[in-house]
Design a protein around this motif. Structure first.
Motif, PDB file in Angstrom:
ATOM      1  N   THR A   1      -5.769   5.764  -8.612  1.00 46.04           N
ATOM      2  CA  THR A   1      -4.312   5.633  -8.747  1.00 46.04           C
ATOM      3  C   THR A   1      -3.878   4.184  -8.578  1.00 46.04           C
ATOM      4  O   THR A   1      -3.064   3.666  -9.357  1.00 46.04           O
ATOM      5  CB  THR A   1      -3.602   6.513  -7.707  1.00 46.04           C
ATOM      6  OG1 THR A   1      -3.905   7.891  -7.970  1.00 46.04           O
ATOM      7  CG2 THR A   1      -2.091   6.319  -7.763  1.00 46.04           C
ATOM      8  N   ASP A   2      -4.408   3.514  -7.556  1.00 46.54           N
ATOM      9  CA  ASP A   2      -4.048   2.114  -7.324  1.00 46.54           C
ATOM     10  C   ASP A   2      -4.489   1.223  -8.482  1.00 46.54           C
ATOM     11  O   ASP A   2      -3.733   0.346  -8.931  1.00 46.54           O
ATOM     12  CB  ASP A   2      -4.685   1.616  -6.027  1.00 46.54           C
ATOM     13  CG  ASP A   2      -3.935   2.074  -4.783  1.00 46.54           C
ATOM     14  OD1 ASP A   2      -2.812   2.594  -4.927  1.00 46.54           O
ATOM     15  OD2 ASP A   2      -4.476   1.917  -3.672  1.00 46.54           O
TER      16      ASP A   2
ATOM     17  N   ARG B   1      -6.326  -3.284  -2.230  1.00 45.47           N
ATOM     18  CA  ARG B   1      -6.358  -2.046  -1.441  1.00 45.47           C
ATOM     19  C   ARG B   1      -7.378  -1.071  -2.010  1.00 45.47           C
ATOM     20  O   ARG B   1      -8.114  -0.420  -1.255  1.00 45.47           O
ATOM     21  CB  ARG B   1      -4.959  -1.421  -1.416  1.00 45.47           C
ATOM     22  CG  ARG B   1      -4.855  -0.216  -0.493  1.00 45.47           C
ATOM     23  CD  ARG B   1      -3.413   0.204  -0.304  1.00 45.47           C
ATOM     24  NE  ARG B   1      -2.870   0.881  -1.483  1.00 45.47           N
ATOM     25  CZ  ARG B   1      -1.613   1.313  -1.581  1.00 45.47           C
ATOM     26  NH1 ARG B   1      -0.755   1.096  -0.588  1.00 45.47           N
ATOM     27  NH2 ARG B   1      -1.200   1.923  -2.674  1.00 45.47           N
ATOM     28  N   ALA B   2      -7.442  -0.994  -3.326  1.00 44.99           N
ATOM     29  CA  ALA B   2      -8.418  -0.105  -3.962  1.00 44.99           C
ATOM     30  C   ALA B   2      -9.844  -0.558  -3.678  1.00 44.99           C
ATOM     31  O   ALA B   2     -10.728   0.263  -3.381  1.00 44.99           O
ATOM     32  CB  ALA B   2      -8.169  -0.052  -5.469  1.00 44.99           C
TER      33      ALA B   2
ATOM     34  N   ASN C   1      -0.911  -3.666   2.307  1.00 43.30           N
ATOM     35  CA  ASN C   1       0.235  -2.771   2.459  1.00 43.30           C
ATOM     36  C   ASN C   1       1.487  -3.531   2.879  1.00 43.30           C
ATOM     37  O   ASN C   1       2.605  -3.158   2.513  1.00 43.30           O
ATOM     38  CB  ASN C   1      -0.080  -1.681   3.486  1.00 43.30           C
ATOM     39  CG  ASN C   1      -1.001  -0.611   2.930  1.00 43.30           C
ATOM     40  OD1 ASN C   1      -1.096  -0.427   1.719  1.00 43.30           O
ATOM     41  ND2 ASN C   1      -1.690   0.101   3.808  1.00 43.30           N
TER      42      ASN C   1
ATOM     43  N   ALA D   1      -2.273  -0.932 -11.048  1.00 45.49           N
ATOM     44  CA  ALA D   1      -2.421  -2.383 -11.124  1.00 45.49           C
ATOM     45  C   ALA D   1      -2.660  -2.857 -12.547  1.00 45.49           C
ATOM     46  O   ALA D   1      -2.252  -3.957 -12.928  1.00 45.49           O
ATOM     47  CB  ALA D   1      -3.571  -2.830 -10.229  1.00 45.49           C
TER      48      ALA D   1
ATOM     49  N   GLN E   1      -7.151   8.090  -4.726  1.00 44.79           N
ATOM     50  CA  GLN E   1      -6.261   6.989  -4.348  1.00 44.79           C
ATOM     51  C   GLN E   1      -6.725   5.679  -4.962  1.00 44.79           C
ATOM     52  O   GLN E   1      -5.913   4.873  -5.437  1.00 44.79           O
ATOM     53  CB  GLN E   1      -6.203   6.864  -2.827  1.00 44.79           C
ATOM     54  CG  GLN E   1      -5.257   5.787  -2.327  1.00 44.79           C
ATOM     55  CD  GLN E   1      -3.816   6.064  -2.708  1.00 44.79           C
ATOM     56  OE1 GLN E   1      -3.302   7.162  -2.481  1.00 44.79           O
ATOM     57  NE2 GLN E   1      -3.146   5.084  -3.307  1.00 44.79           N
TER      58      GLN E   1
ATOM     59  N   LEU F   1      -2.479  -4.074  -5.017  1.00 46.19           N
ATOM     60  CA  LEU F   1      -3.002  -2.735  -5.297  1.00 46.19           C
ATOM     61  C   LEU F   1      -4.508  -2.773  -5.539  1.00 46.19           C
ATOM     62  O   LEU F   1      -5.250  -1.893  -5.070  1.00 46.19           O
ATOM     63  CB  LEU F   1      -2.298  -2.143  -6.524  1.00 46.19           C
ATOM     64  CG  LEU F   1      -0.861  -1.638  -6.330  1.00 46.19           C
ATOM     65  CD1 LEU F   1      -0.229  -1.301  -7.681  1.00 46.19           C
ATOM     66  CD2 LEU F   1      -0.830  -0.418  -5.410  1.00 46.19           C
ATOM     67  N   THR F   2      -4.964  -3.788  -6.264  1.00 46.86           N
ATOM     68  CA  THR F   2      -6.397  -3.910  -6.542  1.00 46.86           C
ATOM     69  C   THR F   2      -7.174  -4.179  -5.261  1.00 46.86           C
ATOM     70  O   THR F   2      -8.254  -3.618  -5.039  1.00 46.86           O
ATOM     71  CB  THR F   2      -6.658  -5.029  -7.557  1.00 46.86           C
ATOM     72  OG1 THR F   2      -5.882  -4.780  -8.743  1.00 46.86           O
ATOM     73  CG2 THR F   2      -8.123  -5.091  -7.941  1.00 46.86           C
TER      74      THR F   2
ATOM     75  N   LEU G   1       2.800  -5.004  -0.312  1.00 45.63           N
ATOM     76  CA  LEU G   1       3.367  -3.945  -1.146  1.00 45.63           C
ATOM     77  C   LEU G   1       4.697  -3.444  -0.588  1.00 45.63           C
ATOM     78  O   LEU G   1       5.594  -3.084  -1.355  1.00 45.63           O
ATOM     79  CB  LEU G   1       2.371  -2.788  -1.264  1.00 45.63           C
ATOM     80  CG  LEU G   1       1.118  -3.090  -2.094  1.00 45.63           C
ATOM     81  CD1 LEU G   1       0.080  -1.993  -1.925  1.00 45.63           C
ATOM     82  CD2 LEU G   1       1.478  -3.253  -3.565  1.00 45.63           C
TER      83      LEU G   1
ATOM     84  N   THR H   1      -1.903   3.916   3.110  1.00 41.17           N
ATOM     85  CA  THR H   1      -1.033   3.391   2.052  1.00 41.17           C
ATOM     86  C   THR H   1       0.308   2.911   2.590  1.00 41.17           C
ATOM     87  O   THR H   1       1.149   2.462   1.812  1.00 41.17           O
ATOM     88  CB  THR H   1      -0.780   4.466   0.975  1.00 41.17           C
ATOM     89  OG1 THR H   1      -0.193   5.618   1.595  1.00 41.17           O
ATOM     90  CG2 THR H   1      -2.067   4.857   0.277  1.00 41.17           C
TER      91      THR H   1
ATOM     92  N   LYS I   1       2.050  -7.643  -6.995  1.00 44.64           N
ATOM     93  CA  LYS I   1       1.857  -6.223  -6.683  1.00 44.64           C
ATOM     94  C   LYS I   1       0.525  -5.722  -7.238  1.00 44.64           C
ATOM     95  O   LYS I   1      -0.203  -4.972  -6.562  1.00 44.64           O
ATOM     96  CB  LYS I   1       3.009  -5.400  -7.252  1.00 44.64           C
ATOM     97  CG  LYS I   1       2.915  -3.909  -6.929  1.00 44.64           C
ATOM     98  CD  LYS I   1       4.127  -3.137  -7.436  1.00 44.64           C
ATOM     99  CE  LYS I   1       4.001  -1.648  -7.083  1.00 44.64           C
ATOM    100  NZ  LYS I   1       5.201  -0.879  -7.524  1.00 44.64           N
TER     101      LYS I   1
END
Length: 313
Positions: free
Chosen positions: A195-196, A143-144, A114, A200, A192, A140-141, A117, A172, A136
């Motif tokens: 979405t991430d 975090r997912a 985060n 990505a 979520q 995102l990957t 990001l 997030t 980015k």
């Protein structure tokens, strides 16, 4: 006596006269505010390296998270009831004695991702280079993946009640140490995650990036997320597309991955299909293809379906 009194008064004057404004402006020499830590693409890349270091540690993919999944499933047995995997294998852990690393290490990844990001999202569209887009996409990957790990450990399977039960808190935004977020539902967590990963997918490069995530990695995790939420058609389509694109990249450096001893190599006749996603070492459940001579078409629909199920189960 007068001398003692004079010295005491002088000391008080000196102490009160100095003030403490310097405390407000002084900066520590060994750390910095998180909001000031990342100011360039290079610094964001360095921050990603720190996240990879967390993920490869023994308290995460380096050992604990990996053998937790193996011994609580059907792939492995614990070697004795006193070894480090025995507690997982025997299901002896509960809310009071479960190793905290299964919780705090993924959230360390989320917190740091985060932070990356927050920097990238503050960059204007005209300054958004391909390098920043890839950074980015990696964040995102990451975090997912961390949310995915958390909900698999601390939430009920999605299919039990279509994700209505409680999962884990979704994070997030940049973490505040005093915050105590409530648990989201399993369905919200998976939403979520998807979405991430979908975000990505359009940002990540397919080029070889040793030791790091690329587009094929995000698509592999996305296929699994679709599968876990019952979106079987999407899961199959994503996995089939991933395999097709990885095959197309095989003739160039794009998409090729050197991961350890290339354990995820499968031979079919004289042709070789290589798993074209980074972190393949971390997913050891890819099983050999069992094929009868004369019946297989290596890159045909049957092989694609077989490889798909091997990859996502």
């Amino acid at each position: 006596m007068k001398n003692i009194v004079s010295i005491a008064l002088l000391s008080c004057a000196l102490l009160t006269g100095c003030g403490n404004k310097w405390l407000e402006t002084a900066q520590p020499s060994t750390s910095t505010e998180s909001s000031e830590a990342i100011k360039s693409a290079n610094e964001a890349s360095y921050a990603l390296n720190g996240i990879y270091d967390i993920m490869r540690g023994y308290e995460y993919y380096g050992a604990r998270m990996t053998y937790y999944a193996d011994v609580t499933g059907e792939d492995m047995l614990a070697n004795g009831d006193t070894k480090r995997a025995a507690g997982y294998y025997l299901f002896d852990f509960n809310k009071d004695n479960t190793p905290s690393s299964l919780w705090y290490q993924p959230y360390r990844v989320i917190r740091n991702a985060n932070g990356v990001l927050a920097y990238v999202n503050g960059v204007s569209a005209d300054q958004m280079t391909d390098v920043l887009k890839d950074i980015k996409g990696q964040a995102l990957t990451m975090r997912a993946m961390a949310h995915f790990d958390l909900v698999k450990v601390f939430g009920a399977p999605y299919a039990v009640n279509q994700g209505a039960s409680l999962g884990v808190p979704i994070e997030t935004e940049k973490h505040v140490s005093t915050s105590k977020p409530a648990r989201n539902t399993v369905k919200e967590v998976y939403a979520q995650i998807i979405t991430d990963l979908e975000g990505a997918d359009s940002l990540l490069s397919t080029a070889r990036n040793d030791g790091k995530l690329n587009r094929f990695a995000a698509e592999q995790v996305l296929a699994r997320a679709y599968l876990y939420t019952g979106e079987n058609a999407k899961a199959f389509a994503m996995a089939a597309t991933l395999i097709k694109n990885a095959e197309a990249a095989a003739s160039s450096k794009k998409g090729s991955t050197n991961c350890g001893k290339m354990r995820n190599m499968r031979r079919c006749g004289r042709r070789t299909l290589q798993a074209k996603y980074c972190f393949s070492c971390l997913i050891p459940k890819w099983r050999p293809v069992t094929q009868k001579r004369g019946l297989e078409t290596c890159y045909g629909a049957w092989a694609t379906m077989t490889l798909f199920f091997q990859m996502i189960i």
